[in-house]
Design a protein around this motif. Structure first.
Motif, PDB file in Angstrom:
ATOM      1  N   THR A   1       0.863  -1.185   0.000  1.00 40.18           N
ATOM      2  CA  THR A   1       0.000   0.000   0.000  1.00 40.18           C
ATOM      3  C   THR A   1       0.893   1.225   0.000  1.00 40.18           C
ATOM      4  O   THR A   1       1.610   1.452   0.974  1.00 40.18           O
ATOM      5  CB  THR A   1      -0.915   0.049   1.240  1.00 40.18           C
ATOM      6  OG1 THR A   1      -1.648  -1.169   1.316  1.00 40.18           O
ATOM      7  CG2 THR A   1      -1.879   1.227   1.159  1.00 40.18           C
TER       8      THR A   1
ATOM      9  N   SER B   1      -8.152   6.884  -4.756  1.00 43.60           N
ATOM     10  CA  SER B   1      -7.651   7.032  -3.387  1.00 43.60           C
ATOM     11  C   SER B   1      -8.528   6.232  -2.428  1.00 43.60           C
ATOM     12  O   SER B   1      -8.030   5.500  -1.557  1.00 43.60           O
ATOM     13  CB  SER B   1      -7.640   8.520  -3.006  1.00 43.60           C
ATOM     14  OG  SER B   1      -7.600   8.693  -1.607  1.00 43.60           O
ATOM     15  N   ALA B   2      -9.841   6.334  -2.611  1.00 40.21           N
ATOM     16  CA  ALA B   2     -10.785   5.621  -1.738  1.00 40.21           C
ATOM     17  C   ALA B   2     -10.692   4.119  -1.969  1.00 40.21           C
ATOM     18  O   ALA B   2     -10.631   3.333  -1.015  1.00 40.21           O
ATOM     19  CB  ALA B   2     -12.204   6.117  -2.000  1.00 40.21           C
ATOM     20  N   GLU B   3     -10.627   3.725  -3.231  1.00 41.01           N
ATOM     21  CA  GLU B   3     -10.661   2.289  -3.538  1.00 41.01           C
ATOM     22  C   GLU B   3      -9.423   1.585  -2.983  1.00 41.01           C
ATOM     23  O   GLU B   3      -9.517   0.475  -2.455  1.00 41.01           O
ATOM     24  CB  GLU B   3     -10.752   2.099  -5.058  1.00 41.01           C
ATOM     25  CG  GLU B   3     -10.873   0.640  -5.460  1.00 41.01           C
ATOM     26  CD  GLU B   3     -11.018   0.460  -6.969  1.00 41.01           C
ATOM     27  OE1 GLU B   3     -11.258   1.480  -7.676  1.00 41.01           O
ATOM     28  OE2 GLU B   3     -10.870  -0.681  -7.446  1.00 41.01           O
ATOM     29  N   TYR B   4      -8.269   2.257  -3.096  1.00 41.25           N
ATOM     30  CA  TYR B   4      -7.024   1.595  -2.687  1.00 41.25           C
ATOM     31  C   TYR B   4      -6.518   2.050  -1.313  1.00 41.25           C
ATOM     32  O   TYR B   4      -5.474   1.605  -0.862  1.00 41.25           O
ATOM     33  CB  TYR B   4      -5.945   1.798  -3.762  1.00 41.25           C
ATOM     34  CG  TYR B   4      -6.237   0.983  -5.015  1.00 41.25           C
ATOM     35  CD1 TYR B   4      -5.798  -0.334  -5.128  1.00 41.25           C
ATOM     36  CD2 TYR B   4      -6.997   1.515  -6.053  1.00 41.25           C
ATOM     37  CE1 TYR B   4      -6.094  -1.085  -6.241  1.00 41.25           C
ATOM     38  CE2 TYR B   4      -7.296   0.763  -7.181  1.00 41.25           C
ATOM     39  CZ  TYR B   4      -6.840  -0.542  -7.265  1.00 41.25           C
ATOM     40  OH  TYR B   4      -7.139  -1.292  -8.367  1.00 41.25           O
ATOM     41  N   GLY B   5      -7.263   2.967  -0.673  1.00 40.02           N
ATOM     42  CA  GLY B   5      -6.872   3.384   0.676  1.00 40.02           C
ATOM     43  C   GLY B   5      -5.570   4.161   0.732  1.00 40.02           C
ATOM     44  O   GLY B   5      -4.779   4.005   1.659  1.00 40.02           O
ATOM     45  N   VAL B   6      -5.358   5.018  -0.263  1.00 44.88           N
ATOM     46  CA  VAL B   6      -4.097   5.765  -0.339  1.00 44.88           C
ATOM     47  C   VAL B   6      -4.367   7.268  -0.236  1.00 44.88           C
ATOM     48  O   VAL B   6      -5.111   7.812  -1.056  1.00 44.88           O
ATOM     49  CB  VAL B   6      -3.371   5.469  -1.668  1.00 44.88           C
ATOM     50  CG1 VAL B   6      -2.049   6.221  -1.739  1.00 44.88           C
ATOM     51  CG2 VAL B   6      -3.144   3.970  -1.828  1.00 44.88           C
TER      52      VAL B   6
ATOM     53  N   ARG C   1      -9.240  12.792   2.581  1.00 47.01           N
ATOM     54  CA  ARG C   1      -8.251  11.963   1.869  1.00 47.01           C
ATOM     55  C   ARG C   1      -7.001  12.741   1.463  1.00 47.01           C
ATOM     56  O   ARG C   1      -6.104  12.176   0.847  1.00 47.01           O
ATOM     57  CB  ARG C   1      -8.855  11.414   0.566  1.00 47.01           C
ATOM     58  CG  ARG C   1     -10.141  10.693   0.776  1.00 47.01           C
ATOM     59  CD  ARG C   1     -10.603   9.919  -0.437  1.00 47.01           C
ATOM     60  NE  ARG C   1     -11.947   9.422  -0.173  1.00 47.01           N
ATOM     61  CZ  ARG C   1     -12.214   8.376   0.611  1.00 47.01           C
ATOM     62  NH1 ARG C   1     -11.235   7.701   1.165  1.00 47.01           N
ATOM     63  NH2 ARG C   1     -13.458   8.009   0.834  1.00 47.01           N
TER      64      ARG C   1
ATOM     65  N   ARG D   1      -8.817   9.945   6.961  1.00 46.46           N
ATOM     66  CA  ARG D   1      -9.183   8.524   6.930  1.00 46.46           C
ATOM     67  C   ARG D   1      -8.002   7.580   7.085  1.00 46.46           C
ATOM     68  O   ARG D   1      -8.207   6.390   7.329  1.00 46.46           O
ATOM     69  CB  ARG D   1      -9.836   8.189   5.588  1.00 46.46           C
ATOM     70  CG  ARG D   1     -11.217   8.749   5.466  1.00 46.46           C
ATOM     71  CD  ARG D   1     -11.795   8.407   4.109  1.00 46.46           C
ATOM     72  NE  ARG D   1     -13.016   9.167   3.905  1.00 46.46           N
ATOM     73  CZ  ARG D   1     -14.222   8.736   4.232  1.00 46.46           C
ATOM     74  NH1 ARG D   1     -14.384   7.544   4.765  1.00 46.46           N
ATOM     75  NH2 ARG D   1     -15.277   9.495   4.014  1.00 46.46           N
ATOM     76  N   TYR D   2      -6.806   8.059   6.875  1.00 44.13           N
ATOM     77  CA  TYR D   2      -5.687   7.121   6.664  1.00 44.13           C
ATOM     78  C   TYR D   2      -4.674   7.154   7.794  1.00 44.13           C
ATOM     79  O   TYR D   2      -3.486   7.328   7.574  1.00 44.13           O
ATOM     80  CB  TYR D   2      -5.016   7.416   5.322  1.00 44.13           C
ATOM     81  CG  TYR D   2      -6.001   7.372   4.175  1.00 44.13           C
ATOM     82  CD1 TYR D   2      -6.539   6.155   3.771  1.00 44.13           C
ATOM     83  CD2 TYR D   2      -6.404   8.524   3.526  1.00 44.13           C
ATOM     84  CE1 TYR D   2      -7.461   6.103   2.727  1.00 44.13           C
ATOM     85  CE2 TYR D   2      -7.321   8.484   2.487  1.00 44.13           C
ATOM     86  CZ  TYR D   2      -7.848   7.270   2.097  1.00 44.13           C
ATOM     87  OH  TYR D   2      -8.754   7.214   1.079  1.00 44.13           O
TER      88      TYR D   2
ATOM     89  N   ASP E   1      -3.582   4.811   9.393  1.00 43.35           N
ATOM     90  CA  ASP E   1      -2.642   3.696   9.197  1.00 43.35           C
ATOM     91  C   ASP E   1      -1.420   4.122   8.393  1.00 43.35           C
ATOM     92  O   ASP E   1      -0.378   3.465   8.456  1.00 43.35           O
ATOM     93  CB  ASP E   1      -3.306   2.560   8.408  1.00 43.35           C
ATOM     94  CG  ASP E   1      -4.319   1.820   9.245  1.00 43.35           C
ATOM     95  OD1 ASP E   1      -4.416   2.141  10.446  1.00 43.35           O
ATOM     96  OD2 ASP E   1      -5.001   0.947   8.694  1.00 43.35           O
TER      97      ASP E   1
END
Lengths: 408, 408
Positions: free
Chosen positions: A168, A198-203, A231, B5-6, B8
């Motif tokens: 990630t 960004s949302a789909e991959y959590g970045v 985000r 949101r992130y 992590d």
């Protein structure tokens, strides 16, 4: 000059020692200098005097007594400006003033990154950003660009590949509005796609908008941060809209981000007089100043484009920017600008070789970046002519200058 | 306030997130604030206006066009001042201007240190210096002090022990002139001994003279750098002699040191307007300003000493400083100031607990540092009375205040 006896004591790591400064090149197309004629010296002098008379006693306190986020009136101005020009809804509480946007980048990098992490950048991007990440031991992946910024198909492929390898990335760093070096602006639809990825991959996304204020046209698409502050971390600067020697930038984000940025800001504050002067001057005159600066920069860009077309003809592919102070250009594929950059500098012509602004240096070997903001118009003309002459000597390009076939 | 949101994605390392700034304490005896009444606002306003009118157009160029070492007129002034007041023979070429002496320390640390290295500090010293080294993974060894600075017998023992273990410390960091926090000045003979130990054991010296300009008496012993520039790196600041919110300091050293410092200075320059203002103002008025500031600080010190003697009597051992803005004091051995620091802060009285200014925190548990520069004289009196009251509540000390026995 005394020799220091303990060279053994120096750190074994780190960069090569710097060379002595030997003065500025005659034709100076490098870095982010700006137009000296556009520095509002009289108005700045008055603003400085007013601000110091009114608030100078507060210089006796770190942070002017306003706490580590910085001078409150300037944070208020940043929030107002970002609301008016970038669609961002925030307050002074969401702003940390920094010593230029470079410090903002350093602090954000330190907040997110450890050695061994991966980050995604635009494949052509600010060289300083690449260097900072490499020094931190971060793996840098370049996402391909087109004339609208990052190509979303390519970014998705990168994210999918990384996910397949269990990686990630810590963030995607982008300059969406007046990209450096290409001068593009990412359209709204693509901004939404970027946020969706960004949302789909959590970045998370680090958005560097240091050139935004210099976009030629009004009504640019809103900042990514405006579209989804959950985000995005937003970075900006006054170095481009006022003057680069002023070292004041800002980071805008949620408190969970800012509290970590502040914990890493161990400099006892960013320059106080500069914060006071910018708040005083721009509080009244931002729109007017920026309009006048942009008009001057566009005139210089026109001169540079005209000079390049005259001197390089069809040999140079120009990426005419949508704002800012840089022109990115490409010479024919067989030209490697690194072969004549030093010779040009020795002859007084300084440009930034494309490889310094690229995640994959070899892929940018035929590119160069020219800053058109500093030299006077006749110096742009002369400098571009010199550049063409030197380039031809080393590479045989351009074959024709003006209407004249070149001979070696 | 949007939640990011992130979480992590944040670095797993690094300091705790910062707390929100909630305003300044009522009785503010912390940090290196200075006296607001001594900021020469009118003269600074005029200096700023003059400097910007004359040189403002150069703000369009990074470093004002003078290269990464910083604004040439201010480097010239630093060299002149160090010649006149510290016995140092140097030129503008030997000076790098920094964003406060803190950046100077960061750059010097990065020039010398890798994780796992060893450095020798004074056992009571600037807390920020200790923290910076610990964050770099450096082993910090504290050298004992007496009223003349580092004890040379103790330093020699440390150096001998380390040599016996095959360890060469990377440097000895010292604040020889107006030591922080003890306020001592190292006499000339001891400076020579220190340099002799540096030579014998091959260990460079980092000399932090950020308080030197505020030494009460004229004719202080020369800087270590003046005595042997081949063994010493010299760091100084304008934060103490003019105003702490100004972020301008300097590093003086040989080119082999400065070229490495500059290679690590990736901030695109230190604050330009502040460099211009300081050069313009101090170029004419340094001696006069510093004399007047010192007179004001000595009056405040007198008030603080008198208040402490009245409120704490013989319970407090005062280390009356030979200059500067801090008073270091010791309470009886059984008192641990950490037990009431937070309670005092909650009641509006802020002081720096000794443990934060010590290589071995527990060894300084009965000490505290009080900055006397910021509060008005009546606030010093009131604040010290409050401090004594709170200290008594928590520790039973002082037993007598003024001529009155305390009861709980």
């Amino acid at each position: 000059m005394t020799e220091f006896r303990y060279k053994d004591a120096f750190s074994a790591n780190g960069p090569e020692p710097a060379a002595r400064f030997t003065g500025l090149p005659k034709y100076n197309f490098v870095y982010g200098h700006n137009d000296p004629a556009q520095v509002p010296t009289e108005a700045l002098a008055e603003a400085a005097a007013r601000a110091i008379r009114e608030n100078g006693a507060r210089l006796a306190m770190y942070h002017l007594g306003d706490g580590p986020q910085g001078y409150r009136p300037l944070r208020d101005f940043v929030a107002r400006k970002l609301g008016a020009t970038r669609g961002i809804s925030c307050t002074a509480d969401d702003v940390v003033l920094t010593s230029g946007s470079l410090q903002g980048m350093d602090l954000v990098n330190a907040t997110f990154l450890d050695a061994g992490d991966t980050a995604i950048l635009e494949d052509f991007t600010y060289g300083g950003a690449i260097g900072k990440l490499q020094r931190l031991g971060v793996e840098v992946i370049g996402a391909p660009l087109d004339s609208d910024g990052i190509r979303m198909d390519a970014l998705e492929t990168i994210l999918k590949d990384l996910a397949g390898r269990g990686v990630t990335p810590k963030f995607i760093y982008t300059i969406p509005t007046v990209q450096n070096p290409t001068g593009s602006v990412m359209p709204l639809a693509r901004r939404r796609q970027l946020l969706a990825l960004s949302a789909e991959y959590g970045v998370p996304i680090i958005e560097d908008e240091c050139y935004t204020d210099l976009a030629w046209e009004e009504g640019q698409p809103p900042a990514l941060y405006a579209l989804d502050p959950s985000r995005v971390v937003h970075i900006g600067s006054f170095s481009k809209s006022l003057a680069p020697a002023l070292r004041v930038g800002y980071v805008v984000g949620g408190w969970d981000v800012l509290s970590r940025v502040l914990a890493r800001k161990t400099d006892a504050g960013s320059p106080a007089i500069e914060q006071m002067v910018i708040a005083e001057y721009f509080g009244a005159t931002f729109d007017q100043h920026v309009a006048s600066l942009k008009a001057a920069l566009r005139r210089k860009l026109d001169v540079m484009v005209e000079s390049l077309e005259r001197e390089f003809g069809t040999s140079a592919e120009l990426f005419v920017p949508k704002g800012g102070i840089f022109l990115w250009l490409k010479l024919p594929d067989h030209v490697d600008v690194r072969t004549f950059a030093q010779s040009a500098l020795d002859q007084g012509v300084a440009f930034n070789p494309g490889p310094e602004w690229a995640c994959d240096p070899d892929a940018a070997k035929s590119y160069m970046r020219l800053c058109f903001a500093l030299p006077a118009e006749h110096m742009i003309r002369e400098g571009v002519a010199e550049l063409a002459r030197i380039c031809f000597e080393h590479t045989g390009v351009p074959e024709r200058r003006g209407n004249v076939q070149q001979t070696s």
